[in-house]
Write a protein that holds these residues in place. Structure first.
Motif, PDB file in Angstrom:
ATOM      1  N   TYR A 191      10.040  -5.718  10.877  1.00 42.07           N
ATOM      2  CA  TYR A 191       9.696  -4.441  11.514  1.00 42.07           C
ATOM      3  C   TYR A 191       8.210  -4.135  11.347  1.00 42.07           C
ATOM      4  O   TYR A 191       7.522  -3.737  12.312  1.00 42.07           O
ATOM      5  N   ILE A 192       7.703  -4.312  10.123  1.00 36.62           N
ATOM      6  CA  ILE A 192       6.280  -4.062   9.880  1.00 36.62           C
ATOM      7  C   ILE A 192       5.424  -5.076  10.636  1.00 36.62           C
ATOM      8  O   ILE A 192       4.347  -4.735  11.151  1.00 36.62           O
ATOM      9  N   ASP A 193       5.905  -6.319  10.745  1.00 38.97           N
ATOM     10  CA  ASP A 193       5.215  -7.299  11.585  1.00 38.97           C
ATOM     11  C   ASP A 193       5.087  -6.770  13.016  1.00 38.97           C
ATOM     12  O   ASP A 193       4.028  -6.882  13.652  1.00 38.97           O
ATOM     13  N   GLY A 194       6.178  -6.205  13.541  1.00 34.63           N
ATOM     14  CA  GLY A 194       6.162  -5.691  14.897  1.00 34.63           C
ATOM     15  C   GLY A 194       5.153  -4.580  15.095  1.00 34.63           C
ATOM     16  O   GLY A 194       4.546  -4.449  16.169  1.00 34.63           O
ATOM     17  N   LEU A 195       4.957  -3.758  14.061  1.00 36.01           N
ATOM     18  CA  LEU A 195       3.966  -2.688  14.137  1.00 36.01           C
ATOM     19  C   LEU A 195       2.543  -3.209  13.971  1.00 36.01           C
ATOM     20  O   LEU A 195       1.578  -2.492  14.268  1.00 36.01           O
ATOM     21  N   SER A 196       2.430  -4.456  13.491  1.00 34.61           N
ATOM     22  CA  SER A 196       1.115  -4.999  13.135  1.00 34.61           C
ATOM     23  C   SER A 196       0.623  -6.070  14.088  1.00 34.61           C
ATOM     24  O   SER A 196      -0.408  -6.700  13.816  1.00 34.61           O
ATOM     25  N   GLY A 197       1.354  -6.319  15.167  1.00 32.56           N
ATOM     26  CA  GLY A 197       0.873  -7.280  16.148  1.00 32.56           C
ATOM     27  C   GLY A 197       1.720  -8.501  16.352  1.00 32.56           C
ATOM     28  O   GLY A 197       1.429  -9.325  17.218  1.00 32.56           O
ATOM     29  N   GLY A 198       2.777  -8.678  15.557  1.00 32.56           N
ATOM     30  CA  GLY A 198       3.641  -9.824  15.776  1.00 32.56           C
ATOM     31  C   GLY A 198       4.058 -10.517  14.503  1.00 32.56           C
ATOM     32  O   GLY A 198       3.638 -10.155  13.402  1.00 32.56           O
ATOM     33  N   PRO A 199       4.925 -11.544  14.611  1.00 35.20           N
ATOM     34  CA  PRO A 199       5.450 -12.251  13.434  1.00 35.20           C
ATOM     35  C   PRO A 199       4.340 -12.760  12.513  1.00 35.20           C
ATOM     36  O   PRO A 199       3.371 -13.374  12.963  1.00 35.20           O
ATOM     37  N   GLY A 200       4.510 -12.473  11.218  1.00 41.46           N
ATOM     38  CA  GLY A 200       3.573 -12.955  10.215  1.00 41.46           C
ATOM     39  C   GLY A 200       2.312 -12.146  10.071  1.00 41.46           C
ATOM     40  O   GLY A 200       1.472 -12.461   9.217  1.00 41.46           O
ATOM     41  N   LYS A 201       2.140 -11.081  10.871  1.00 42.26           N
ATOM     42  CA  LYS A 201       0.882 -10.341  10.846  1.00 42.26           C
ATOM     43  C   LYS A 201       0.948  -9.059  10.012  1.00 42.26           C
ATOM     44  O   LYS A 201      -0.062  -8.375   9.856  1.00 42.26           O
ATOM     45  N   GLY A 202       2.113  -8.716   9.493  1.00 42.92           N
ATOM     46  CA  GLY A 202       2.247  -7.476   8.747  1.00 42.92           C
ATOM     47  C   GLY A 202       1.668  -7.554   7.353  1.00 42.92           C
ATOM     48  O   GLY A 202       1.452  -8.630   6.793  1.00 42.92           O
ATOM     49  N   ILE A 217      -1.835 -12.360  -1.141  1.00 42.82           N
ATOM     50  CA  ILE A 217      -2.806 -11.398  -1.650  1.00 42.82           C
ATOM     51  C   ILE A 217      -4.222 -11.786  -1.220  1.00 42.82           C
ATOM     52  O   ILE A 217      -5.051 -10.918  -0.904  1.00 42.82           O
ATOM     53  N   GLU A 218      -4.508 -13.078  -1.193  1.00 41.60           N
ATOM     54  CA  GLU A 218      -5.823 -13.539  -0.754  1.00 41.60           C
ATOM     55  C   GLU A 218      -6.113 -13.090   0.671  1.00 41.60           C
ATOM     56  O   GLU A 218      -7.266 -12.833   1.036  1.00 41.60           O
ATOM     57  N   LYS A 219      -5.065 -12.934   1.462  1.00 45.86           N
ATOM     58  CA  LYS A 219      -5.211 -12.467   2.842  1.00 45.86           C
ATOM     59  C   LYS A 219      -5.215 -10.946   2.931  1.00 45.86           C
ATOM     60  O   LYS A 219      -5.225 -10.386   4.036  1.00 45.86           O
ATOM     61  N   GLY A 220      -5.214 -10.273   1.787  1.00 46.34           N
ATOM     62  CA  GLY A 220      -5.292  -8.823   1.766  1.00 46.34           C
ATOM     63  C   GLY A 220      -3.979  -8.114   1.988  1.00 46.34           C
ATOM     64  O   GLY A 220      -3.959  -6.951   2.417  1.00 46.34           O
ATOM     65  N   ARG A 221      -2.846  -8.763   1.680  1.00 44.36           N
ATOM     66  CA  ARG A 221      -1.534  -8.177   1.934  1.00 44.36           C
ATOM     67  C   ARG A 221      -0.776  -7.909   0.635  1.00 44.36           C
ATOM     68  O   ARG A 221      -1.242  -8.274  -0.437  1.00 44.36           O
ATOM     69  N   LEU A 222       0.395  -7.290   0.759  1.00 42.47           N
ATOM     70  CA  LEU A 222       1.225  -6.955  -0.402  1.00 42.47           C
ATOM     71  C   LEU A 222       2.259  -8.051  -0.618  1.00 42.47           C
ATOM     72  O   LEU A 222       3.048  -8.361   0.288  1.00 42.47           O
ATOM     73  N   ALA A 223       2.287  -8.633  -1.818  1.00 47.86           N
ATOM     74  CA  ALA A 223       3.279  -9.647  -2.176  1.00 47.86           C
ATOM     75  C   ALA A 223       4.516  -8.942  -2.722  1.00 47.86           C
ATOM     76  O   ALA A 223       4.439  -8.204  -3.710  1.00 47.86           O
ATOM     77  N   VAL A 224       5.670  -9.184  -2.088  1.00 45.49           N
ATOM     78  CA  VAL A 224       6.921  -8.520  -2.448  1.00 45.49           C
ATOM     79  C   VAL A 224       7.863  -9.553  -3.068  1.00 45.49           C
ATOM     80  O   VAL A 224       8.237 -10.540  -2.420  1.00 45.49           O
TER      81      VAL A 224
END
Length: 547
Positions: A191-202, A217-224
């Protein structure tokens, strides 16, 4: 997960309620008005030290647990924020029938609240409301932008509470509920990918390894990271002393958890099970949870006098009649007959780590998974740590202040990690100071928090002594490139000074308050928290368990 409630007028509450107390429009692009700055700072290289903070214990999907009707609202809904942040049907009108919310928040099943939710949020979410959604994805996004780099999300289930609560839409089978929540986590990521431009982009990425976490994290994202906090993992209930699972059940269950992407697990939680005895809840709350232990296992908690420094919480009632009957109570307990009467403290659970429990701990080590020692009885935690020490196994964590402080030096010496429960800033700082004194001086120190959001415990309250209030706007002490003003969702604006951590979006405000009160040292330790966790995880993955 921590069940807590006010003690006001609790004695007048029916035991069955008291037990539970212990326990159409699209989404607007900026529903929670997260801090809109440049993307969070990126780590220079995969082998560089991660700078950022970690929540080691939260429950994004607990709304699917306990039958699926106890927790109101969701962290996301494809139909939008109006549907996600909606109160429970039984709270409609003025909330008079929301007896569980009323009891846990006010100490009585009688009360009212405004159930409207989005967009006014007149009465919820709130730091002391246990049944309303605390972690909508837009609130979590605000924390990520302010410097959060790791979230350990525990898939949670409790069969006994599910069976007692009368409203249901989900099964009470704990492992099926874990599967449902794992699916919801993947749906949230998509769902967050969809809000962010597509698969893998969230910005929200579920990870299966420390290396994958570092890359995210190196890509500036949250590791869950996925964990599991279940009261009867793999069906390991105990009834009248007889275990309801086998070693084969445990092996199959652990293999399935690995396939689901789970990296961290509790062995027991809240009620004794076939694997280990639990660390009691104390005081009046403990008396209520003890009733649940009886309903689930056929026995009340059994106590022995602690023989070492570590101890479990004191159960009520203690002393008096319990002292005069202690020898009889001990003999009855040996015969399988238990009564909720206890001698004077210190109290320790007679049940430690069972043979099946040892098999599970060894199974976690064989699969290079992280062992959660919180909620284990003193006796069980001692034996678990002995097993880990014999194997020199670093994969161990106390994620939300639910183990005896006596064991913290052993956790640190193994290379494990400790995170403090999400208390108000002054209390959190005091616990950090104590824990740092107990840490291993030969190892780098980093600290985290276990907010336990959606865990039916209170979030950090407004400070009682607020002589130095947080001033808005403020700069994130962990990521100085981020400036935040008061959080706004719908038409509601929150202020940490008066509202406490009403929802996950106020975590950055809370950490700024901690920085202002505790100084740079605690902020430095919190900024090293994600790195400390990833280092421990990496060492766990590379550990060779002796045959």
């Amino acid at each position: 997960m921590r069940f807590s409630h006010p003690l006001r007028r609790a004695a007048s509450v029916p035991p069955i309620l008291a037990l539970l107390g212990s326990l159409l429009t699209p989404v607007p692009a900026q529903a929670a008005a997260p801090a809109r700055t440049t993307a969070p700072a990126r780590t220079a290289a995969l082998d560089a030290e991660v700078r950022g903070y970690i929540d080691a214990h939260t429950h994004l999907m607990s709304y699917e647990a306990f039958g699926g009707r106890l927790m109101c609202g969701k962290p996301f809904d494809p139909r939008g924020v109006r549907e996600a942040l909606r109160d429970c049907p039984d709270h409609a009108g003025n909330g008079v029938f929301a007896w569980w919310e009323n009891f846990t928040r006010h100490g009585t099943p009688f009360g009212t609240h405004d159930p409207s939710g989005w967009p006014t949020f007149e009465d919820w979410p709130a730091w002391d409301s246990r049944t309303h959604q605390q972690a909508h994805h837009t609130w979590l996004e605000r924390s990520w932008r302010a410097g959060q780099r790791v979230l350990v999300n525990h898939l949670v289930a409790n069969r006994q509470l599910c069976e007692i609560y009368p409203l249901k839409r989900n099964t009470c089978d704990e492992m099926e509920v874990i599967r449902i929540q794992a699916k919801r986590m993947r749906e949230l990521e998509a769902y967050i990918d969809g809000l962010s431009g597509g698969p893998g982009k969230g910005w929200f990425r579920i990870v299966r390894s420390s290396a994958e976490a570092r890359e995210v994290i190196e890509k500036g994202r949250l590791a869950v990271v996925l964990g599991v906090e279940a009261s009867e993992p793999f069906g390991c209930r105990i009834i009248a002393g007889d275990p309801q699972c086998t070693r084969q059940d445990i092996d199959r269950g652990l293999d399935e958890m690995k396939r689901l992407g789970v990296s961290s697990m509790f062995v027991c939680h809240k009620f004794d099970n076939a694997l280990c005895g639990v660390r009691f809840d104390g005081g009046t709350t403990g008396a209520f949870v003890n009733t649940g232990n009886f309903l689930g296992t056929g026995r009340f908690w059994q106590v022995e006098k602690c023989t070492g420094q570590a101890r479990d919480h004191t159960i009520t009632p203690a002393g008096g009649l319990g002292d005069s009957l202690k020898d009889l109570l001990r003999l009855l307990g040996q015969a399988g007959v238990t009564l909720p009467l206890y001698p004077s403290p210190p109290h320790c659970n007679v049940h430690g780590l069972s043979d099946l429990g040892e098999h599970m701990v060894r199974g976690l080590m064989e699969r290079n998974m992280i062992v959660e020692v919180d909620h284990m009885s003193a006796k069980a935690a001692d034996r678990t740590l002995a097993l880990l020490e014999a194997a020199r196994y670093p994969g161990v964590i106390s994620s939300h202040s639910w183990t005896d402080e006596t064991y913290l030096p052993r956790i640190y010496r193994l290379g494990g990690m400790v995170a403090g429960y999400g208390n108000s800033a002054d209390r959190f700082i005091a616990e950090w100071r104590r824990n740092k004194r107990l840490s291993d001086p030969g190892r780098p120190f980093g600290y985290g928090y276990g907010l336990d959001a959606n865990g039916m415990g209170a979030l950090p309250a407004p400070r009682a002594n607020n002589t130095r209030p947080l001033r808005y706007p403020f700069t994130s002490p962990v990521d100085p490139s981020v400036t935040l003003d008061r959080q706004r969702t719908g038409v509601r604006t929150w202020d940490l000074n008066t509202d406490g951590v009403a929802n996950y979006g106020l975590v950055p405000d809370w950490l700024a308050d901690i920085h202002n009160l505790g100084g740079q040292e605690i902020t430095t330790d919190l900024a090293r928290g994600a790195e400390t966790y990833l280092t421990m995880w990496h060492q766990t993955e590379n550990h060779q368990t002796p045959p």
